[in-house]
Each structure stands twice: as structure tokens, then as C-alpha cells.
Design an enzyme around this catalytic site. Sequence first.
Site, short mmCIF file in Angstrom:
data_model
loop_
_atom_site.label_atom_id
_atom_site.label_comp_id
_atom_site.label_asym_id
_atom_site.label_seq_id
_atom_site.Cartn_x
_atom_site.Cartn_y
_atom_site.Cartn_z
CD GLU A 132 -3.49 0.19 1.57
OE1 GLU A 132 -3.52 -0.94 2.03
OE2 GLU A 132 -4.47 0.97 1.62
CD GLU A 162 -4.71 -0.37 8.91
OE1 GLU A 162 -3.95 -1.35 8.88
OE2 GLU A 162 -5.32 0.06 7.92
C1 BGC Z 1 -5.60 2.48 4.35
C2 BGC Z 1 -6.19 3.54 5.20
C3 BGC Z 1 -7.07 4.33 4.29
C4 BGC Z 1 -8.18 3.40 3.93
C5 BGC Z 1 -9.36 3.96 3.28
C6 BGC Z 1 -6.70 1.58 3.91
O1 BGC Z 1 -6.30 0.51 3.19
O2 BGC Z 1 -4.56 1.83 4.94
O3 BGC Z 1 -5.43 4.14 6.12
O4 BGC Z 1 -7.46 5.56 4.72
O5 BGC Z 1 -7.72 2.27 3.28
O6 BGC Z 1 -10.37 3.74 4.10
#
Ligand code: BGC
Length: 749
Positions: free
Chosen positions: A341, A633
Amino acid sequence: MKKDAIWITAPRDMGAAACTFQKSFAPAKGKTVKKATLSVSAIGIYAAHLNGARLGKGVLAPGWTCYKDRVQYATFDITAQLQAKNTLSIGVGQGWAVGYIGYKNCNHFFADHTSLIAWLDVTYTDGTKECVATDESWEVYNNEVTFTEIYHGETVDKTLSIKKLGHAVRSDVKTKLVAQVGEDITEQERLAPVSYFVTPAGERVIDFGQNMVGYVELTIKAPRGARVVLHHAEVLDRDGNFYTANYRTARNEITYISDGEEHVFKPTYSFQGFRYIELVEYPFDEVDLDAFRAIAVNSEMKRTGRYHCGNEKINQLYHNIIWGQKSNYLDIPTDCPQRNERLGWTGDAQVFCRTAAINFDVEKFFEKWMGDVAIEQDKDNGAVRGVIPVAQNHPTRIAAAWGDVACIVPWQLYEAYGNKKLLKKHFPIMKKWVDFLHGFGPAEYLWLGGYHYGDWLAMDAGEDSYVGATANDLIASAFFAYSCGLVVRAGEELGEDVCAYRELYTKVRAAFREYFVQDGMPKDDFPHTEVPLIPGVSTPVDTVRKGITQTGITLILHFGLCEESERAALAAKLVELIRENGNRMTTGFVGTPYLLHALSDNGYADVAYTLLFQEKNPSWLYSVCHGATTMWEHWNSIKEDGSFWSTDMNSFNHYAYGAVFDWIFGVSSGIKPTAPGYKEVQIAPHPDKRLGFADASIDTRNGTVRSYWYYKDDVVYYEFDVPAGVTAYVTLPSGKKYTLGGGSYRFAE
Ligand code: BGC
């Protein structure tokens, strides 16, 4: 000069391997060089060397921009390094532009091969000039980096015989070259291992004691052909084994093949997010820890904020917030630095921006990234998507609190740095976003329907839900009002005519209240709006759709969507919801940054502190109590029983919840700018015995502001430093007020 250079590439497909572009150059005989500079950029990542020495302190250049529209070049002053005969050699690896990027695992997102452009400008003392620029005369060699990917890692084969592959060929790159706007990405801390152990599963593991982003440097002399293979991990599993499932498809694998000589080796075109490494292959039985160092890498930002208090767990939380920021401010503000990501998620960026600007000077960092926000903003309708630079093979959602980055970041930068020129540059982005919302969906003054991320990762819609219970329509319409209000404030600062936006704000606020509020409380039943705005992806995410949630009430209070007379009841309801939940919050990405403010602004600073000191899940200290060295997270990324909340959405280095530091600094210590750039400040501390003392300071554009308070028995002593030329409006908890100029002050009460 720039115009003399052409984009060049290797004469053959390099796959995932790096290659080296080389050119020899001798300054004109009989002339003296007055000044020589080398400018370089790449589609990919470059590492430039002159006569064998690496140029500049930056790594992972030219960073990440919307490559289709602009790519940055850096200019190095090489006057002192120039010799009678010179060899310029520039390695280029895949990087963000060419390799796999995005959770959809999209390869070759911008280009299917790397390219280089460079120009060396020489000015002689007699005024004549010369330029050596990239063209088809440059030679191309293979490179000991035989494989490199941002997510998957790097392979360095020292046994490879370096051969000329031929001459460079012209590359058809269509983008604008711009002088570097952002900060250099540089190597920062060098961390020595804190321990070495073998896990129950038999893995040989080194612990660096700190979750971070960067890479491992290894000093090694091993027999020719011997291999080192390193894997990276943020955490161990509950059995103490090496855990990498949360990296999803990102391999984070570093391979080194020895040529028999001693080398100091580290990746050049790739980085990893990790605390532990596993020696998957290692040619020795004994592990010499001195040979390993973890090098933290991030955008170079000057540290501006400092904080220390009497509670060690809060100090650890602050440490984790700082490392969360460092790890995720790597050229762009990313969500996380380790899995497949590492993207410029706009929601995460806006949530954390105010805290970021307390911790470090992030003006230049954001100026660069906001440039990409401007580029990616839909030219026709002003929409701003979830990830910038856009990096997926499908567009991310246009979502409330994510797209609102367009208004929130410019405004918070202005508050922090008072740079009107920058605000002016960002003002069109802000307006366009609000114009977009105005024309969106079935109701003119509400944002109904659409495809959101909701109150992402909130805890009130069930243990396994990615989104909370607060209705998307409420969140989206609240942010519509908030962003519109910011356009009005920004416009007023700039002396722009914002009558239309002021009127719009009044209408949006009124519409919000009519649709979502009844008798001063959010409604819990309003119509469900589903609008197929993005064909194929229009299914709303929320299944539980409530108004009376911690996040719902917090937004109403914090965004001023209630009447003054309604505040007390709303705040009392918020406290009731918190108490019902065992003095714990349920908020996700959307509600959490404002929750403590909503409490302390309405007379419940004690409840805000109770949440801050809470150690049970969900809470800020839960992760601290479970050994975190960066922000997690999910509130309980590691559950009480040691198992993981999930494998696919479980980063241990996600800064979003670190936004609480904005409250710790701005309310607990009480320092807030009341005029842009801290030209005027409010110092209104909220001491709490449970914290003992708190010492906070910030180096602002107008000098250093400090607030220090400590308890001695039941008396609180205060020390404030106000820089010369700054006016401080002090309010003590007793209600006593003072207007102070530059100087150091002491109070007790
Ligand atoms: C990310 C988040 C992001 C989200 C969207 C995720 O995969 O890691 O931090 O804001 O997707 O909701």
C-alpha cells in the site's frame, strides 16, 4: 541546460533489474571551471555518482509525484568534485513509477521501463559555458542490483560481471520536469540491534527495538557465492514467531550474493517498514550484531515540537506518534510504510496534519504533495479521490473526510505557518472541492449517498467491521459544512469575495440541522440514500446507520453544527455514550481526532483525560501497554489473547490515531495559534494530576513558545515562554486571564 537533455533508457528490457547510465567528461583544457552543476531526474529511482562518489544526501530520488504531469529534478553543485577527467554514472531502478504499486498490485502503473534525464552545466571563468546532457551517446551497463521493487525488496549480486549493454536509446517520456519542491528523503537514525534470538519455529531473528521505515545496512565478508536473505517484520506472533502476513503481498525481501570481498551493503531503490529481520539465509553460524544497523529513512523535516510529561506511558505514546510520522512522511504522506500500500491516502493525511505541523516543519513537505492534490483534482468537477498521487489501476473513492483534505490541509498549514502565498496557491483547490460537493447528489445542500470510507475502523458497528456505525450521510454532510466554512475563513484571510460561500455555508448548516438533528440531538433514523454515482462501485459501505454515536455527536459539536444552547445536552450525551462503553471510545478515523476536543471544549476535560489514560481496548494506551513503538492501524491490532485483529488491514505503523497529540499539545499543555504562524497564541493549559507535569514547546515562525505546568501537592505551577513580538493570551483553569508580550512568566494557583 535542461533543453539540451533528452530522456534516455536502456537498449534492452531490464525487467526488474537496475541499470547504470555512464558518461565521461573532461572540462575544456586551459580553462578554469567557475561553477559546475548536475541536474538529474528519472522515471524510477536514481542514484548519481561522480567519479565513484555518491552525489547529494538524498536517497530514493526523485520521490513520488503524479509522474504523468510532473517529475522533480534535483541539482547538485559539483564544482569542487570536478577533475581533469570525470565519470558520471547514474544507476536507475524501478521505484514507484515502474514497479508494482497499490493494493491492486498494479505493475508498470506509469511506465514499463525506467528512464533517465540529466544535464551537467559548466561555466568557465572566462564566461563560456558547456553542457553535457543525456543523449544516445551515454553508455549503459548492467548493475549489481539484479532485482528491485518498492514492495518486494532488492537483490544485490556482487558476483555479477558488469558489462556494457550498449548505448542508451531515446525514451518517449511525456511529463513536465520541475525543480525539486519537496524535502530530500534522507537517512536519519542508525539503530543498533537490541537482541538476537531464535524463535520457537527456528527462525533467526534480530530485533532493532523500534518499528521504523528504512533499510538494514550490513557489513559483510563472506565466501564468494555465499547468500544473505533477509525478511522484515513489524511484530512477532503470539508464539513469538516471525510474522509477515500483515504485509499482504509485499515480500520485503533483501538478498545479497557475496563476491568474497568485504562490503557494506544496503538497498538503494527500495525501503522496508520493520522492527525485526529474519536471517532466512546467512552464511555464518555466529551472528555478529555489530555488522547490522537499521537506518531510518524519511523526508528531512526540522523537528519543531517537544513534549515530556510525568506519565511514562503518555511519553511512550508521544514517541510512537513521532516515529509514526517519520515513517510515513517519506516524500508523500502515506497510510503505512510496509505492506503493498504505502499510498498517499488523503483521509489519513488530513487527520494527522495538525499534529504533524506541531512535531516537525512540514510546510515544504506538504507544499509538494498539495501540488499533486491540485493536479489530481478532477479538472471538470473538482472531485478529490482517496489516494494521491493516484496509483491504482482503478480510481479510489471520492469520500467524505478523505476528499476534504483539499480544504483541511491548506487551512492547517496556514494556521501553523501563516504563509499567505501558500494559502493563496491552495485556495482554488479548496473552492473547487466545495463547488464539487455543492453539485453532488440529490440534495443541493447535503452530501447524500456516494461511496465512502465512513468512520473507518471505528468500533461501534461490530468487532469485524471496517467502518463504524455513524451514517455516511451525516459524516459527509458535516464535512461539507466544515470544508465550506474553511473556504470562507481562508477567503477572508486572503481578502477574497466569499459572499457566495458564506451563503452556501449557512444553507448547508441549516440543511444539516433539518435533516440530521431533532430537538438538539442527532436523529437516529433518517432516510437511507443510495446514489449510483460511480458506476460499478456505488454500494454504500455502511450497514448500520446511526446519528447518535460518539463520532456523530463529536462532529456536530466540533464543527459547530449545533446551537450554543444545545451544546450542554450534546456533550452530556457524548459523555454518557463513553461511560456506557466503560469509559472508552468507539470512534474511528473520522471521529477520533476531534473527540477529546469536543469533550474539553464543552467542560469535560476530565473525561478527555480519562479516555487518554484508558488502557483497555479501544484506547491510545492499549497499544503502548502491548509494547508498541509506533501507532497501530486498528485500536486492537493485537488482541488481548495475542491474536491479530486481521491479516489484511493490520499495519503497526499507521499514524492516523496519533492525531491525539494535537489535543495533548493544544489543550492539555494549552498552546494553540490564534493568529496564523503563532503570531498570537493562546496558552490555556488544562492540568491534570494524573499527568503530574507536562512540558511542551514549539519552534514557530515567530519564535519558541513553551508551556510547562507541574503539580506540587494541590498547587499547580506554570511557566510560560513567549517569544519577543508575539502576544500570548493566557487563560488559567481558575478563569484568570492575562495578555502577555515576549518574556518568561510564572504563575501558581
Ligand atoms: C488504508 C487507510 C485508508 C483506507 C481507506 C486503507 O487501506 O490503509 O489508512 O485511509 O484504506 O479507508
